[in-house]
Design an enzyme around this catalytic site. Structure first.
Site, PDB file in Angstrom:
ATOM      1  N   GLU A   1       8.589  -4.711  -0.875  1.00 35.33           N
ATOM      2  CA  GLU A   1       7.285  -4.199  -0.683  1.00 35.33           C
ATOM      3  C   GLU A   1       7.836  -2.654  -1.163  1.00 35.33           C
ATOM      4  OE1 GLU A   1       4.627  -5.708  -0.734  1.00 35.33           O
ATOM      5  OE2 GLU A   1       5.708  -7.617  -0.329  1.00 35.33           O
TER       6      GLU A   1
ATOM      7  N   ASN B   1       0.930  -1.275   0.076  1.00 30.67           N
ATOM      8  CA  ASN B   1      -0.123  -0.098  -0.067  1.00 30.67           C
ATOM      9  C   ASN B   1       0.946   1.200   0.091  1.00 30.67           C
ATOM     10  OD1 ASN B   1      -2.266  -1.754   0.674  1.00 30.67           O
ATOM     11  ND2 ASN B   1      -1.011  -1.681   2.720  1.00 30.67           N
TER      12      ASN B   1
END
Length: 911
Positions: A310, A277
């Site tokens: 990530e 995210n």
């Protein structure tokens, strides 16, 4: 069109060819959350505009498990209807631009699927990839709809003192007004447009490690790692990995951190490893928390890799995202490649880089190659799916990374033999063209090729893209011929690819094959291609494009041993009829570490297959020959080879990998043969194992670097082998020493290795060791996962593992709803312990069917991954095959299966 039926009606296959842009774009999203576990209120205010490139249509918004309270268009009540799970609005403003307000409620505490908004340990978390945002509010929940988000979180300050979302914190404080006593708010604004799958929020009791850094460009950034109180001492390595990631991406690819702050939050309830995210990465605690008392070297390595992965998504996935979910490997394959390169670049020397490459290839071969050969086979860019969650696979990730690695190989030049500079140029062009867009795999490949117009990739791009469109693992067959009179050596190659579901006839792939030639005495030979003016060195890149081709090398004075596919330059199956003598030559002398390791694996695999065939007709197996054992002794005693490399060479091929080489699989026979080979190595090299243990057991203060980790790995392997030999010799000395090492260990790696050695050897001291381990770490969730997993994955002697697994599921510390805990027991047994799972009485399959059904009612994503344990059931010999078919049928017979599980089961049963 193929249709399956679930409890709510027909389920339609979604096809890549049917992609159409949305009828509306969403420009801004303003979300306000009143957080409550039982009833969270979500106010969603959006500005939308009609897509002028699409004929006028109604607006259809996705939603699941929402209670709809209000719909307003430009502040006025609006008519709407429900079509299945979609909210449909028609009669929208004629100019196509309007404000839409939707008010809904949901119950996060009841959300056991862990997608959308859910509660874990009294804190709120989200997981929106791939289609979780529709569980938060009605939305165009697709990756090509990118909007600007402003998010306000409101909650009880005592219960939820930390309120986080994407981007930058612009306001916070106490809420005013009646009924808001003790409540507070935080407003976050994300400066970058993003698709809904990158939305995140976190609220709860959390503590934070902070670090301020300055980028190469002189900008200051705040890095934060949030964890539960009590876990702060386990966050240093994650923070160090994050800082290293930021530095590496800017140095290697010129990609700086583009946010004022970057946050990582850890939760123990998470379906995946982590989620990228924008600016607020949510992680499984497994990939954040580590100290030497609770985490192994493998944990440290995985944290470094996943944190890097990530973070790297910030550009490859977030700044440029996928047009549709068929393009998933655009971000995942590319980012796996980037995290692999990151980990290799952090290695101190070439041997550590080679170890990392071998480890990555081993994952590919043991997990992705079987997927390519099974019912769930699909291209790196799939053509269709029923449930997108089922396509977060090793094909998308690991094979996708190999496709990107081949691109780097194919843009190499004489000035850039590794292709790193050419690939970096391609990345720069990719971002110049597509920053802020949702694009396709074709767009990426075109950018890499266009930035390197004189490269092999640019010349062969249309054909190269077959790696994206064709499923299956190509088989590369090679033969060699030495012409003594002409002093030449010719390698003949042919390629083929077996049929996969929906694809039969495959066209030739572009296959880069790195080659070397080694003399019988072990010397690296200079390689001069026929008709070339001079040798090109001791290695040569041959790019195969046809169904069959050959290459001839000249000025070769003796028949060489070919070293083919050095560095594993393409994800293919290589067939070459090496003699044992040739393999021993490569094992002892090949300058390419990968092929040196590969030679040892081929020798061991050959012995295993021969023994399995022999054991089918006789009561005994032939085992390992003296030459192989002596070669292993030479590797173990070698004065300069890296300890981690030795451990890899001395590790026998897995039971799963052996099974994939056979047409008909008898799991118990494979298990027996491999265990016999392990015991043979343990006994034959007993003195050498003792030397290895003594030479590598003491490493001073704990450091998780590659060199120290390699020494611990080799010491752990030696201890396991010594315990195995002690069992066969009825010797109590080494089990006693191992138990003492277990008790005295100063780090989790040594402690876990000692416990594993006792379990693997089947020693009585394993029982008190397990009890002591549990008592010492009963409050450490991740360590208890290891405790569960070691027992569920133990060598099965007398069929005792399945009863033990059932007992473990009744243990007070077992929680089926926690994915980590479920994986530690159920997956360790069904997916990672073939010798115990594949029972002749079929009881393992019965257990599997029960668990798939049970998990499906709680968490369909986890259930679907477990369902894949029997993907390869058709290869099984009887009685396993019929028992497996019956177990799959029991699951298929359920009328209430999720789409996730039904798709996997239906594919498994398909002809």
């Amino acid at each position: 069109m193929l249709q399956l039926r679930d409890a709510e009606g027909p389920t339609t296959v979604i096809r890549r060819a049917d992609y159409a842009a949305p009828a509306y774009w969403i420009d801004t999203v303003n979300l306000t959350f009143d957080l409550d576990p039982l009833k969270t209120r979500v106010l969603n205010k959006m500005t939308l505009r009609r897509n002028p490139d699409v004929a006028a249509q109604c607006l259809k918004l996705d939603g699941e498990e929402l209670n709809l309270a209000r719909v307003l268009v430009n502040g006025q009540g609006a008519s709407f209807k429900m079509e299945g799970k979609q909210l449909v609005l028609d009669n929208l403003p004629a100019d196509g631009t309007f404000e839409l307000e939707i008010f809904t409620t949901c119950a996060p505490v009841k959300n056991t699927s862990l997608t959308g908004l859910y509660v874990s340990n009294d804190s709120f978390f989200t997981q929106c990839e791939a289609e979780g945002f529709r569980r938060i509010t009605y939305f165009l929940d697709r990756p090509d709809v990118m909007a600007s988000y402003t998010v306000t979180l409101r909650a009880d300050k005592r219960k939820y003192p930390v309120l986080l979302s994407n981007g930058n914190l612009v306001a916070s404080g106490a809420l005013a007004g009646v009924g808001n006593e003790g409540r507070h708010f935080a407003t976050w604004v994300d400066p970058h447009k993003k698709p809904s799958y990158l939305f995140a929020l976190v609220a709860g009791q959390l503590v934070c490690r902070e670090q301020r850094i300055t980028s190469r460009g002189g900008k200051d950034h705040l890095l934060q790692v949030y964890v539960r109180p009590g876990d702060m001492d386990k966050t240093e390595h994650a923070m160090n990995s994050l800082m290293a990631s930021v530095v590496w991406d800017e140095a290697r690819f010129g990609l700086p951190l583009d946010l004022e702050r970057f946050m990582i939050v850890a939760t123990s309830d998470f379906n995946m490893g982590a989620m990228e995210n924008k600016g607020l990465n949510i992680f499984n605690t497994k990939y954040v928390l580590a100290n030497q008392a609770t985490a192994t070297d493998a944990d440290y390595s995985n944290i470094e890799s996943v944190v890097g992965h990530e973070y790297f998504h910030n550009w490859t996935g977030n700044r440029i995202t996928c047009r549709d979910w068929f393009q998933l490997s655009l971000k995942e394959g590319l980012t796996v490649f980037r995290d692999q390169e990151f980990s290799m670049d952090l290695c101190a020397d070439a041997s550590a880089r080679a170890v990392k490459r071998i480890e990555d290839v081993r994952v590919l071969r043991t997990a992705q190659f079987p997927e390519d050969a099974g019912p769930m086979a699909h291209p790196v860019r799939p053509d269709s799916y029923i449930e997108i969650n089922n396509f977060y696979t090793v094909t998308i990730y690991e094979k996708g990374a190999e496709v990107v690695r081949m691109m780097q190989t194919l843009v190499a030049s004489s000035n850039d033999p590794m292709g790193r500079e050419g690939f970096a140029k391609g990345m720069t062009l990719y971002f110049a063209r597509h920053d802020g867009q949702a694009v396709t795999c074709d767009d990426f490949a075109q950018a890499i090729a266009d930035a390197n117009p004189d490269s092999a990739l640019a010349r062969l791009l249309p054909q190269f893209k077959r790696w994206y469109s064709q499923a299956g693992t190509p088989r590369l067959q090679a033969t060699g011929h030495y012409d003594a009179a002409a002093r030449s050596y010719t390698l003949n190659f042919s390629q083929s690819c077996a049929a996969t579901p929906g694809q039969s006839d495959k066209e030739p792939f572009v296959i880069p094959v790195n080659l070397g030639l080694v003399s019988a005495s072990g010397a690296a030979l200079l390689m001069q291609v026929q008709d070339s003016a001079a040798p090109s060195g001791d290695s040569h890149l041959f790019v195969m494009t046809q169904a069959s081709e050959s290459i001839t090398f000249v000025n070769i004075d003796e028949e060489p041993v070919p070293s083919i596919l050095r560095g594993f330059t393409a994800p293919v199956l290589l067939d070459f009829d090496y003699s044992d003598t040739q393999l021993l030559t490569l094992l002892a002398n090949d300058p390419d570490p990968f092929n040196r390791w590969e030679a040892g694996q081929r020798l061991a695999l050959r012995s295993a297959i021969h023994s399995i065939a022999a054991s089918a007709d006789t009561t005994g197996a032939t085992g390992l020959n003296d030459a192989y054992i002596e070669a292993m002794r030479s590797v173990l005693r070698h004065p300069t080879l890296d300890a981690a490399f030795k451990e890899l060479v001395l590790t026998l091929p897995s039971e799963t990998y052996i099974a994939e080489q056979l047409d008909v699989v008898d799991p118990q026979r494979i298990h027996a043969v491999r265990e016999a080979m392990r015991a043979q190595l343990a006994t034959a090299l007993a003195e050498d194992w003792q030397w290895a243990f003594e030479a590598h057991k003491d490493n001073g203060a704990y450091r998780p670097d590659a060199l120290s980790a390699g020494r611990r790995a080799l010491a752990g392997m030696a201890l396991s082998q010594l315990c195995l030999a002690a069992r066969d010799n009825a010797d109590s000395v080494w089990p006693g020493k191992t138990y003492q090492r277990f008790k005295d260990a100063g780090n989790m790696t040594d402690r876990a290795n000692a416990l594993s050695a006792l379990l693997s050897g089947g020693h009585a001291l394993a029982t008190p060791a397990l009890a002591r381990f549990h008592s010492q770490f009963k409050n450490e969730e991740l360590v208890l996962d290891k405790w569960f997993a070691m027992q569920a994955g133990a060598c099965d002697r007398g069929g005792q593992v399945l009863p033990a697994v059932r007992q473990l599921m009744a243990h007070p510390d077992f929680q089926l709803r926690n994915p980590n805990r479920a994986r530690s027991v159920i997956f360790s047994y069904c997916n990672a312990n073939p010798g115990a799972f594949h029972r002749t009485d079929g009881a393992g399959y019965q257990f599997w069917s029960e668990r798939v059904i049970e998990l499906d009612s709680i968490n369909p994503q986890v259930a679907a991954r477990l369902a894949r344990a029997l993907d390869r059931w058709k290869k099984l010999a009887e009685p396993y095959r019929s028992a497996a078919r019956d177990a799959i049928g029991r699951v298929a017979g359920r009328s209430d299966l999720s789409n996730d599980v039904r798709e996997v089961i239906s594919r498994a049963l398909a002809d």
